[in-house]
Design an enzyme around this catalytic site. Sequence first.
Site, PDB file in Angstrom:
ATOM      1  CG  ASP A  22     -25.044 -22.823  73.617  1.00 52.35           C
ATOM      2  OD1 ASP A  22     -25.325 -23.895  74.164  1.00 52.35           O
ATOM      3  OD2 ASP A  22     -25.877 -21.925  73.403  1.00 52.35           O
TER       4      ASP A  22
ATOM      5  CD  GLU B  21     -28.968 -20.926  70.155  1.00 57.28           C
ATOM      6  OE1 GLU B  21     -28.028 -20.349  70.731  1.00 57.28           O
ATOM      7  OE2 GLU B  21     -29.855 -20.330  69.516  1.00 57.28           O
TER       8      GLU B  21
ATOM      9  CE  LYS C 203     -28.087 -23.335  75.354  1.00 66.47           C
ATOM     10  NZ  LYS C 203     -28.430 -22.222  74.490  1.00 66.47           N
TER      11      LYS C 203
ATOM     12  CB  VAL D 107     -19.832 -18.390  73.531  1.00 67.79           C
ATOM     13  CG1 VAL D 107     -18.347 -18.288  73.790  1.00 67.79           C
ATOM     14  CG2 VAL D 107     -20.127 -19.651  72.710  1.00 67.79           C
ATOM     15  CB  THR D 108     -22.229 -14.743  73.325  1.00 67.15           C
ATOM     16  OG1 THR D 108     -23.644 -14.512  73.285  1.00 67.15           O
ATOM     17  CG2 THR D 108     -21.766 -15.225  71.965  1.00 67.15           C
TER      18      THR D 108
ATOM     19  CB  CYS E 160     -26.536 -18.951  75.301  1.00 67.26           C
ATOM     20  SG  CYS E 160     -27.491 -18.953  73.760  1.00 67.26           S
TER      21      CYS E 160
ATOM     22  CD  GLN F 134     -29.548  -4.201  91.529  1.00 71.00           C
ATOM     23  OE1 GLN F 134     -30.562  -4.111  92.224  1.00 71.00           O
ATOM     24  NE2 GLN F 134     -29.578  -4.344  90.227  1.00 71.00           N
TER      25      GLN F 134
HETATM   26  N1  TIU Z   1     -25.155 -19.488  72.458  1.00 73.48           N
HETATM   27  C1  TIU Z   1     -25.488 -18.240  72.164  1.00 73.48           C
HETATM   28  O1  TIU Z   1     -25.087 -17.284  72.800  1.00 73.48           O
HETATM   29  N2  TIU Z   1     -26.286 -18.053  71.038  1.00 73.48           N
HETATM   30  C2  TIU Z   1     -26.329 -16.912  70.284  1.00 73.48           C
HETATM   31  O2  TIU Z   1     -27.053 -16.816  69.322  1.00 73.48           O
HETATM   32  N3  TIU Z   1     -25.486 -15.903  70.677  1.00 73.48           N
HETATM   33  C3  TIU Z   1     -25.229 -14.751  70.016  1.00 73.48           C
HETATM   34  O3  TIU Z   1     -24.531 -13.915  70.594  1.00 73.48           O
HETATM   35  N4  TIU Z   1     -25.709 -14.566  68.788  1.00 73.48           N
END
Ligand code: TIU
Length: 221
Positions: A24, A72, A129, A157-158, A162, A202
């Site tokens: 993303d 996304e 996705k 990210v993030t 995701c 772990q």
């Molecule tokens: N790609 C992803 O992490 N989508 C999010 O909405 N992340 C947020 O941290 N909001």
Amino acid sequence: MPVITAEPFDFTCDIDTCALIVIDMQRDFVEPGGFGASLGNDVSRLMAIVPTVARLIDGARRAGMMVIHTRECHRPDLSDLPEAKRLRGSPSLRIGDPGPMGRLLVAGEPGADIVPELAPLPQELVIDKPGKGAFYATELGAVLSRRGIRQLIFAGVTTEVCVQTTMREANDRGYDCLLATDATESYFAEFKDAAVRMITAQGAIVGWATPTNTILEALNV
Ligand code: TIU
């Protein structure tokens, strides 16, 4: 086989059955005026990793590793957008609303594009996705099985949303997962740190973690 020094212990990488998956790295998350900013986030932290992600992608390509990109985003008719996701919180703009980079998180709009510095090559797999995890409601699992992929190196990210969700999905599906710690970022520094610790705790309960240079040096690229 390259042995990558990592937390919590070495990660032995089989380049033929390992893929880099970049999660993303879209304008909607890293540029002002996109979805991430609409949620009230400071996007500059995310933009700062773009050169590091670019080096990792370049190294993976030179090593001959499969490179996968995810986005996304939702269909223009929003038929894959649950109401619960559309209505969540009180953002300045909702998914599907027109914004400075087109309709927020909608496929084909400028904001849903991957940032130009990290543009996929024509032959690389791009997974659109509708959820946080890249396996949910996508062809990713089937493609990885067909290609015989067993290990995944993660960037993007993030970290705690995701990236971590997809690492957990992959872990449960039998993939060994390595996170490139400086090629991922969160809007919240403490969440990134916590996510990396959760993943590696772990005895690599979810996966391994190490910086980009350590990966590139081990791959000899
Ligand atoms: N790609 C992803 O992490 N989508 C999010 O909405 N992340 C947020 O941290 N909001």
